[in-house]
Scaffold this active site. Structure first.
Site, PDB file in Angstrom:
ATOM      1  N   THR A 163      -1.954 -12.799  23.708  1.00 19.60           N
ATOM      2  CA  THR A 163      -1.283 -13.537  22.593  1.00 19.60           C
ATOM      3  C   THR A 163      -1.314 -12.544  21.389  1.00 19.60           C
ATOM      4  O   THR A 163      -1.896 -11.900  20.987  1.00 19.60           O
ATOM      5  CB  THR A 163      -2.516 -14.844  22.227  1.00 19.60           C
ATOM      6  OG1 THR A 163      -2.152 -15.172  20.829  1.00 19.60           O
ATOM      7  CG2 THR A 163      -3.748 -14.413  22.194  1.00 19.60           C
TER       8      THR A 163
ATOM      9  N   GLU B 244      -2.355 -13.395  18.577  1.00 15.97           N
ATOM     10  CA  GLU B 244      -3.596 -13.749  17.614  1.00 15.97           C
ATOM     11  C   GLU B 244      -4.507 -12.324  18.025  1.00 15.97           C
ATOM     12  O   GLU B 244      -5.332 -12.056  17.125  1.00 15.97           O
ATOM     13  CB  GLU B 244      -4.406 -14.829  18.132  1.00 15.97           C
ATOM     14  CG  GLU B 244      -3.989 -16.049  17.499  1.00 15.97           C
ATOM     15  CD  GLU B 244      -4.931 -16.077  16.230  1.00 15.97           C
ATOM     16  OE1 GLU B 244      -4.134 -16.490  15.337  1.00 15.97           O
ATOM     17  OE2 GLU B 244      -6.004 -15.838  16.071  1.00 15.97           O
TER      18      GLU B 244
ATOM     19  N   TYR C 212     -11.256 -16.845  19.216  1.00 14.47           N
ATOM     20  CA  TYR C 212     -10.203 -16.878  20.128  1.00 14.47           C
ATOM     21  C   TYR C 212      -9.621 -15.695  20.287  1.00 14.47           C
ATOM     22  O   TYR C 212      -9.359 -15.085  21.446  1.00 14.47           O
ATOM     23  CB  TYR C 212      -9.215 -18.145  19.527  1.00 14.47           C
ATOM     24  CG  TYR C 212      -7.893 -17.870  20.403  1.00 14.47           C
ATOM     25  CD1 TYR C 212      -7.870 -18.460  21.777  1.00 14.47           C
ATOM     26  CD2 TYR C 212      -6.963 -17.408  19.998  1.00 14.47           C
ATOM     27  CE1 TYR C 212      -6.861 -18.485  22.488  1.00 14.47           C
ATOM     28  CE2 TYR C 212      -5.664 -17.486  20.632  1.00 14.47           C
ATOM     29  CZ  TYR C 212      -5.740 -17.837  21.983  1.00 14.47           C
ATOM     30  OH  TYR C 212      -4.460 -18.087  22.625  1.00 14.47           O
TER      31      TYR C 212
ATOM     32  N   LYS D  40      -9.406 -13.152  23.667  1.00 11.03           N
ATOM     33  CA  LYS D  40      -8.403 -12.766  24.278  1.00 11.03           C
ATOM     34  C   LYS D  40      -8.373 -11.312  24.326  1.00 11.03           C
ATOM     35  O   LYS D  40      -7.541 -10.542  25.170  1.00 11.03           O
ATOM     36  CB  LYS D  40      -7.032 -13.272  23.614  1.00 11.03           C
ATOM     37  CG  LYS D  40      -6.868 -14.627  23.988  1.00 11.03           C
ATOM     38  CD  LYS D  40      -6.101 -14.946  25.276  1.00 11.03           C
ATOM     39  CE  LYS D  40      -5.768 -16.559  25.627  1.00 11.03           C
ATOM     40  NZ  LYS D  40      -5.175 -16.757  26.715  1.00 11.03           N
TER      41      LYS D  40
END
Ligand code: NAP
Ligand code: G4F
Length: 335
Positions: free
Chosen positions: A126, A128, A149, A153
């Protein structure tokens, strides 16, 4: 005649999983989906093609269930889309987020390595992971995650790269920027807005309360992005790629566009509250998907404007339907 391809999708009940399952069925795959037990069914997104996929019980928290699912499916391709994917929850539940979104990937990679080592592996990474890294972000941009999160990841991304380098496996990480649709969970900002726009225009609510309106995201359409996942597993050599539109908009611009679809002025309906702000924000994401365009021939088909229209149109239809049902439903006297 060549053997029918088999794919296992974890997270098949989610937004991307449902689009990917439909895409692979159209390509002639036999599709298996790992689903965990929930107290009420979470298979709404598979409506219309649920009977064409084989659902197998399992959980990224449970290594033995992963082995069992892989033994049953014997997949040629594994798409790991399962995750605790809502960023705010990763602050309230950082450990369980890491258990699923980080360690869950190691459990699955190890299970694939032991049960079906030839299977090609796709990891749902991602944007992110880039966090505050300056835009535009490419495959070379260093990661600077801003949420538990994002941190989880980054671990999962490197676990995937490490399996590739350690065992010479076809394992890739798709670094996907935000992608949306009418199947997006209602807690994510785009769907929160499109649903509220529908309800406000039908007179069912008056206000929409949001957090940071200045955050900018590179929003694409989920249907376009699952095509990129599949293409990544069809290459001769495994390579991690950024998938993005290259265009960024603020949350405010999303509101403006969505309210304009129903001829309303967003300023009259949107309020802000610190309740929806995050302990650390990702200010701006803009992906550079040049490499994916060169290697896969991939580019997004749905524009930002068409994406917003699609979501608002769907929510108008859905909200009307729910309203009609609630007015016509007969009382259940059996309880
Ligand atoms: P989503 O709608 O939230 O779906 C997540 C899926 O993961 C659901 O099917 C969920 O099952 C499943 N899941 C959660 N915990 C699990 C567990 N312990 N074991 C097995 N399954 C579990 O997410 P999405 O938007 O489709 O995203 C798919 C993947 O791409 C995620 O990994 C996400 O982090 C990543 N990603 C998404 C975007 C985006 O913009 N959408 C961008 C980059 C990366 P239940 O139905 O049972 O909850
Ligand atoms: O829609 P969001 O919750 O998505 P976010 O945090 O960008 O994460 C999504 O995209 C990631 C890819 O970059 C995925 F990996 C992840 O799994 C997920 O799919 O928030 C988007 C932006 C944020 O800056 C947030 O602060 O919208 C801002 N925002 C403003 N008001 C809000 C709200 N977000 C939510 N969810 N709710 C609000 O009321």
């Amino acid at each position: 005649m060549s053997e029918q391809r088999r794919a296992l999708i974890t997270g098949i009940s989610g937004q991307d999983g449902s689009f990917l399952a439909e895409f692979l069925l159209e390509k002639g795959y036999e599709v298996f989906g790992l689903v965990r037990r929930t107290s009420i069914s979470s298979l709404e997104r598979l409506e219309g093609f649920e009977d064409q996929v084989t659902l197998l019980p399992g959980d990224l928290l449970d290594a033995s269930s992963l082995m069992s699912v892989l033994e049953q499916a014997q997949p040629h391709e594994v798409y790991n889309l399962a995750a605790q994917s809502f960023v705010p929850t990763s602050w309230s539940e950082p450990v369980s987020t890491a258990e699923v979104t980080a360690l869950g990937v190691t459990r699955l990679l190890e299970a694939v390595r032991h049960v079906c080592p030839e299977a090609r592996f796709y990891q749902a990474s991602t944007s992110e992971m880039f966090g505050q890294a300056p835009a535009p972000q490419t495959e070379q941009t260093p990661f600077h995650p801003r949420s538990p999160y994002g941190v989880a990841k980054v671990y999962a991304h490197w676990a995937t790269v490490n399996q590739r380098e350690s065992y010479d496996r076809f394992a890739v990480s798709g670094i996907l920027f935000n992608h949306e649709s009418e199947r997006r969970g209602q807690e994510f900002v785009t769907r929160k807005i499109s649903r509220a726009v529908a309800r406000i225009s039908l007179g069912l609510q008056d206000k929409l309360v949001l957090g940071n309106l200045e955050a900018r995201r590179d929003w694409g359409f989920a249907g376009d992005y699952v095509r990129a996942m599949w293409l990544m597993l069809q290459q001769d050599e495994p390579e991690d790629l950024v998938i993005a539109t290259g265009v960024t908009h603020s949350v405010e611009q999303f509101c403006e566009r969505a309210f304009a679809e129903v001829n309303l002025d967003w300023r009259k309906h949107v309020e802000t509250s610190s309740r929806f702000c995050r302990p650390a924000e990702v200010d701006q994401l803009v992906g550079d998907a040049t490499r994916a365009r060169e290697l896969l021939g991939w580019q997004p088909e749905l524009s930002f404007e068409d994406l917003v229209r699609r979501m608002v149109t769907w929510d108008l239809h859905r909200v009307r339907q729910i309203e009609e049902q609630s007015h016509t439903a007969a009382p259940d006297l059996s309880r």
